[in-house]
Design a protein around this motif. Structure first.
Motif, PDB file in Angstrom:
ATOM      1  N   ASP A 247       0.693  -0.669   0.479  1.00  0.00           N
ATOM      2  CA  ASP A 247      -0.473  -0.130   0.205  1.00  0.00           C
ATOM      3  C   ASP A 247       1.053   0.957  -0.350  1.00  0.00           C
ATOM      4  O   ASP A 247       0.181   1.832   0.564  1.00  0.00           O
ATOM      5  CB  ASP A 247      -0.704  -0.026   1.176  1.00  0.00           C
ATOM      6  N   ARG A 248       1.874   1.721  -0.396  1.00  0.00           N
ATOM      7  CA  ARG A 248       2.922   2.231  -0.537  1.00  0.00           C
ATOM      8  C   ARG A 248       3.760   2.395  -2.039  1.00  0.00           C
ATOM      9  O   ARG A 248       3.472   1.398  -2.507  1.00  0.00           O
ATOM     10  CB  ARG A 248       4.263   2.521   0.130  1.00  0.00           C
ATOM     11  N   ASP A 249       3.886   3.611  -2.476  1.00  0.00           N
ATOM     12  CA  ASP A 249       4.542   3.460  -4.158  1.00  0.00           C
ATOM     13  C   ASP A 249       6.026   2.829  -3.555  1.00  0.00           C
ATOM     14  O   ASP A 249       6.877   3.526  -4.681  1.00  0.00           O
ATOM     15  CB  ASP A 249       4.640   5.161  -4.417  1.00  0.00           C
ATOM     16  N   ASN A 250       6.458   2.038  -2.954  1.00  0.00           N
ATOM     17  CA  ASN A 250       7.489   1.389  -2.763  1.00  0.00           C
ATOM     18  C   ASN A 250       8.305   0.864  -4.008  1.00  0.00           C
ATOM     19  O   ASN A 250       7.102  -0.256  -4.651  1.00  0.00           O
ATOM     20  CB  ASN A 250       8.236   0.136  -1.706  1.00  0.00           C
ATOM     21  N   ARG A 251       9.256   0.585  -4.235  1.00  0.00           N
ATOM     22  CA  ARG A 251      10.087   0.467  -5.696  1.00  0.00           C
ATOM     23  C   ARG A 251      10.666  -1.139  -5.319  1.00  0.00           C
ATOM     24  O   ARG A 251      11.473  -1.668  -5.900  1.00  0.00           O
ATOM     25  CB  ARG A 251      11.082   1.559  -6.317  1.00  0.00           C
ATOM     26  N   VAL A 299      19.331 -10.064  -6.245  1.00  0.00           N
ATOM     27  CA  VAL A 299      18.819 -10.544  -5.113  1.00  0.00           C
ATOM     28  C   VAL A 299      18.585  -9.158  -3.428  1.00  0.00           C
ATOM     29  O   VAL A 299      17.156 -10.007  -2.879  1.00  0.00           O
ATOM     30  CB  VAL A 299      20.117 -11.309  -4.775  1.00  0.00           C
ATOM     31  N   ARG A 300      19.102  -8.014  -4.276  1.00  0.00           N
ATOM     32  CA  ARG A 300      19.103  -7.452  -3.067  1.00  0.00           C
ATOM     33  C   ARG A 300      17.880  -6.559  -2.540  1.00  0.00           C
ATOM     34  O   ARG A 300      17.012  -5.265  -2.405  1.00  0.00           O
ATOM     35  CB  ARG A 300      20.164  -5.800  -2.535  1.00  0.00           C
ATOM     36  N   ALA A 301      17.143  -6.242  -4.440  1.00  0.00           N
ATOM     37  CA  ALA A 301      15.901  -5.622  -4.330  1.00  0.00           C
ATOM     38  C   ALA A 301      15.000  -6.555  -5.528  1.00  0.00           C
ATOM     39  O   ALA A 301      15.062  -6.995  -6.186  1.00  0.00           O
ATOM     40  CB  ALA A 301      16.361  -4.578  -4.733  1.00  0.00           C
ATOM     41  N   PHE A 302      14.052  -6.341  -4.093  1.00  0.00           N
ATOM     42  CA  PHE A 302      12.543  -6.995  -4.543  1.00  0.00           C
ATOM     43  C   PHE A 302      11.466  -6.617  -4.083  1.00  0.00           C
ATOM     44  O   PHE A 302      11.727  -5.676  -2.519  1.00  0.00           O
ATOM     45  CB  PHE A 302      12.368  -8.445  -3.523  1.00  0.00           C
ATOM     46  N   LYS A 303      10.372  -7.474  -4.553  1.00  0.00           N
ATOM     47  CA  LYS A 303       8.824  -7.260  -3.517  1.00  0.00           C
ATOM     48  C   LYS A 303       8.462  -8.349  -3.164  1.00  0.00           C
ATOM     49  O   LYS A 303       8.909  -9.626  -3.817  1.00  0.00           O
ATOM     50  CB  LYS A 303       8.242  -6.221  -4.762  1.00  0.00           C
ATOM     51  N   ASP A 325     -18.323   2.261  -6.671  1.00  0.00           N
ATOM     52  CA  ASP A 325     -17.351   3.042  -6.223  1.00  0.00           C
ATOM     53  C   ASP A 325     -17.256   2.487  -8.188  1.00  0.00           C
ATOM     54  O   ASP A 325     -15.778   2.915  -7.920  1.00  0.00           O
ATOM     55  CB  ASP A 325     -16.443   3.973  -5.587  1.00  0.00           C
ATOM     56  N   ASP A 326     -17.663   3.007  -8.736  1.00  0.00           N
ATOM     57  CA  ASP A 326     -16.939   2.845 -10.526  1.00  0.00           C
ATOM     58  C   ASP A 326     -15.586   1.664 -10.511  1.00  0.00           C
ATOM     59  O   ASP A 326     -16.046   0.810  -9.977  1.00  0.00           O
ATOM     60  CB  ASP A 326     -16.486   4.311 -11.366  1.00  0.00           C
ATOM     61  N   ASN A 327     -14.385   2.486 -10.541  1.00  0.00           N
ATOM     62  CA  ASN A 327     -13.382   1.588 -10.845  1.00  0.00           C
ATOM     63  C   ASN A 327     -12.743   1.987  -9.570  1.00  0.00           C
ATOM     64  O   ASN A 327     -11.283   2.214  -9.893  1.00  0.00           O
ATOM     65  CB  ASN A 327     -13.216   1.637 -12.253  1.00  0.00           C
ATOM     66  N   ALA A 328     -13.151   2.495  -8.652  1.00  0.00           N
ATOM     67  CA  ALA A 328     -11.894   2.097  -7.625  1.00  0.00           C
ATOM     68  C   ALA A 328     -11.193   1.555  -7.057  1.00  0.00           C
ATOM     69  O   ALA A 328     -10.108   1.747  -6.129  1.00  0.00           O
ATOM     70  CB  ALA A 328     -12.744   3.524  -6.429  1.00  0.00           C
ATOM     71  N   VAL A 329     -11.557   0.058  -7.041  1.00  0.00           N
ATOM     72  CA  VAL A 329     -11.389  -0.848  -6.219  1.00  0.00           C
ATOM     73  C   VAL A 329      -9.834  -1.416  -7.044  1.00  0.00           C
ATOM     74  O   VAL A 329      -8.955  -1.439  -6.284  1.00  0.00           O
ATOM     75  CB  VAL A 329     -11.830  -2.090  -6.298  1.00  0.00           C
ATOM     76  N   PHE A 330      -9.471  -0.479  -8.174  1.00  0.00           N
ATOM     77  CA  PHE A 330      -8.662  -1.193  -9.069  1.00  0.00           C
ATOM     78  C   PHE A 330      -7.162   0.274  -8.794  1.00  0.00           C
ATOM     79  O   PHE A 330      -6.336  -0.435  -9.006  1.00  0.00           O
ATOM     80  CB  PHE A 330      -8.857  -1.138 -10.468  1.00  0.00           C
ATOM     81  N   TRP A 331      -7.833   1.385  -8.581  1.00  0.00           N
ATOM     82  CA  TRP A 331      -6.319   2.053  -7.610  1.00  0.00           C
ATOM     83  C   TRP A 331      -6.908   2.440  -6.683  1.00  0.00           C
ATOM     84  O   TRP A 331      -5.490   2.720  -5.518  1.00  0.00           O
ATOM     85  CB  TRP A 331      -7.603   3.859  -7.860  1.00  0.00           C
ATOM     86  N   ALA A 332      -7.167   1.854  -5.453  1.00  0.00           N
ATOM     87  CA  ALA A 332      -7.284   1.426  -4.167  1.00  0.00           C
ATOM     88  C   ALA A 332      -5.871   0.649  -3.815  1.00  0.00           C
ATOM     89  O   ALA A 332      -4.878  -0.064  -4.554  1.00  0.00           O
ATOM     90  CB  ALA A 332      -8.406   0.642  -3.423  1.00  0.00           C
ATOM     91  N   TYR A 333      -5.020   1.256  -2.825  1.00  0.00           N
ATOM     92  CA  TYR A 333      -3.856   1.094  -1.862  1.00  0.00           C
ATOM     93  C   TYR A 333      -3.017   1.270  -2.896  1.00  0.00           C
ATOM     94  O   TYR A 333      -2.250   0.734  -2.864  1.00  0.00           O
ATOM     95  CB  TYR A 333      -4.271  -0.646  -1.622  1.00  0.00           C
ATOM     96  N   HIS A 334      -3.508   2.378  -3.426  1.00  0.00           N
ATOM     97  CA  HIS A 334      -2.290   3.173  -4.542  1.00  0.00           C
ATOM     98  C   HIS A 334      -2.130   1.939  -5.564  1.00  0.00           C
ATOM     99  O   HIS A 334      -0.499   1.047  -6.341  1.00  0.00           O
ATOM    100  CB  HIS A 334      -0.689   2.535  -3.433  1.00  0.00           C
TER     101      HIS A 334
END
Length: 429
Positions: A247-251, A299-303, A325-334
């Motif tokens: 739920d964040r914009d972490n890379r 190996v040091r960078a992963f999701k 709510d329209d297409n809100a579920v696709f945008w939910a939690y980033h």
């Protein structure tokens, strides 16, 4: 339920060079049901043994491996003799008896006439603990949660699946809102068979949510039952942090977000246990987007992702009214649910290497890269109807891939080097 893996089992049965097959996947994903269903429909008789529940059966596999002793003992257990031409042997949770796992080599070499299907929810964990694994003498097939197509079939929408499988993209625009509606349902219900069954009976979202909670309880109880005691606190900490990090914009996954000063090496055992048991899916950053992708995995960078979009929504507290709510579920939690969904459909295609890409300075990102054994193909998630995203443009200008894929709520369209594939059609990839 209709599982596409059933067709894989039918092909396995017909092969002349058939070897014992291990169906691998997390608990509650439907392995036992599928194998027993296959045995009932495709064989005159099947013998089912659960190695976690039937502790006496382990003695059959002790000492030097003997097909005759094992088959005689299984016949006594089943109450009838075992005819290899008409009987399916089902070994459930085979990793609980490592000797049984190693005996599969003996069956494959000396008694290939026997049909043996196994299920395992902790195969990789058993191998990490030192269990002998006859890799060249067995076949392993991963069973994932039900895909979106399987979800549509369970909901009685066979014609919708047929249109997509037959690539009738001239017809699908007329049904786009229906596809989107059921895709929203899938993002809430997910693909765990118990949740899908609870929803399909009466379109009951509350029943699906209760099923998800039961499954999560089974997972969390499993931490205490089989995880290393010294790693248990970190396993719980890691597990609880995954929804928050998605739920964040972490890379990449950030260990310090769990606890100040937390370091990757402190959580190596915890992460290995969760991934080995199929409760966590790790996707690594590819430093160079070329085939084979494994060669450039960082190996040091992963999701980290969960096995199922419905379970993720449950942990995040996704409300039912979000679906209105329209297409809100696709945008939910980033966009976390959409990213989890896309990965889940890619995994349902089986044996596909999946990574992601981030520019060195973090100025651009592509959600996924897939390896088709010839090229690394970028897969961008756009969602909205406006397809002018710059993420994929940067990647294409830098690496010039032969083919790129954008998945969104927009209809199917093909341009030179770029395919826009609707989110609901990802399984046609």
């Amino acid at each position: 339920m209709v599982r596409t893996a059933y067709e894989h089992l039918k092909k396995w049965k017909e092969r002349k060079t058939r070897r014992p097959l291990i169906l691998r996947g997390p608990r509650q994903v439907g392995k036992t049901w599928l194998l027993r269903e296959f045995g009932e429909k495709e064989y005159e008789c099947s013998v089912y043994i659960n190695f976690e529940e039937n502790t006496q059966i382990a003695s059959l596999f002790s000492g030097p491996p003997s097909v005759d002793r094992i088959i005689t003992g299984l016949g006594l257990c089943a109450g009838h003799s075992i005819d290899p031409a008409s009987t399916l042997l089902i070994f459930d949770e085979i990793q609980a008896v490592p000797q049984a796992l190693s005996c599969l080599k003996t069956f494959s070499k000396d008694a290939p006439e026997f049909h043996i299907l196994c299920a395992s929810s902790g195969l990789d964990a058993a191998l990490r603990a030192g269990a002998a694994f006859p890799a060249e003498w067995v076949e392993v097939f991963d069973l994932h949660p039900m895909s979106f197509f399987e979800f549509l079939l369970a909901a009685g929408k066979e014609s919708y699946v047929t249109m997509l499988r037959e690539r009738r993209y001239d017809l699908t625009p007329s049904y786009r809102q229906d596809y989107i509606r059921f895709l929203k349902y899938y993002c809430f219900v997910g693909g765990m068979p118990e949740a899908v069954a609870a929803f399909s009976e009466r379109r009951d979202f509350s029943a699906a949510r209760e099923a998800q909670r039961r499954i999560l309880t089974v997972y969390e109880q499993g931490f205490s039952k089989s995880a290393p005691a010294e790693a248990l606190p970190r396993i719980r900490m890691l597990w609880n942090s995954i929804p928050r990090q998605l739920d964040r914009d972490n890379r990449k996954f950030i260990f310090g977000a769990m606890k100040e000063g937390a370091r990757a090496r402190d959580f190596e055992t915890a992460l290995a246990w969760l991934t080995d048991n199929g409760l966590v899916r790790d996707i690594h950053r590819a430093s160079l987007p070329e085939s084979p992708l494994e060669a450039s995995e960082d190996v040091r960078a992963f999701k980290l992702f969960l096995p199922d979009v419905g379970l993720l929504g449950c942990l995040l507290g996704l409300r039912q009214d979000t679906l209105l709510d329209d297409n809100a579920v696709f945008w939910a939690y980033h966009g976390a649910l959409t990213e989890q969904y896309v990965l889940q459909q890619l995994d349902s295609l089986n044996q596909m290497v999946v990574c992601y890409w981030v520019a060195e300075r973090g100025t651009a990102e592509v959600e996924f890269l897939v390896d088709n054994c010839m090229d690394a193909i970028p897969v961008e998630i756009a969602v909205e109807q406006n397809l002018q995203s710059k993420k994929l443009k940067v990647f294409r200008e830098k690496f010039h891939p032969k083919q790129s894929i954008r998945t969104s709520l927009s209809d199917y369209r093909r341009e030179p080097g770029l395919l826009n594939l609707p989110l609901w059609a990802l399984e046609t990839l």
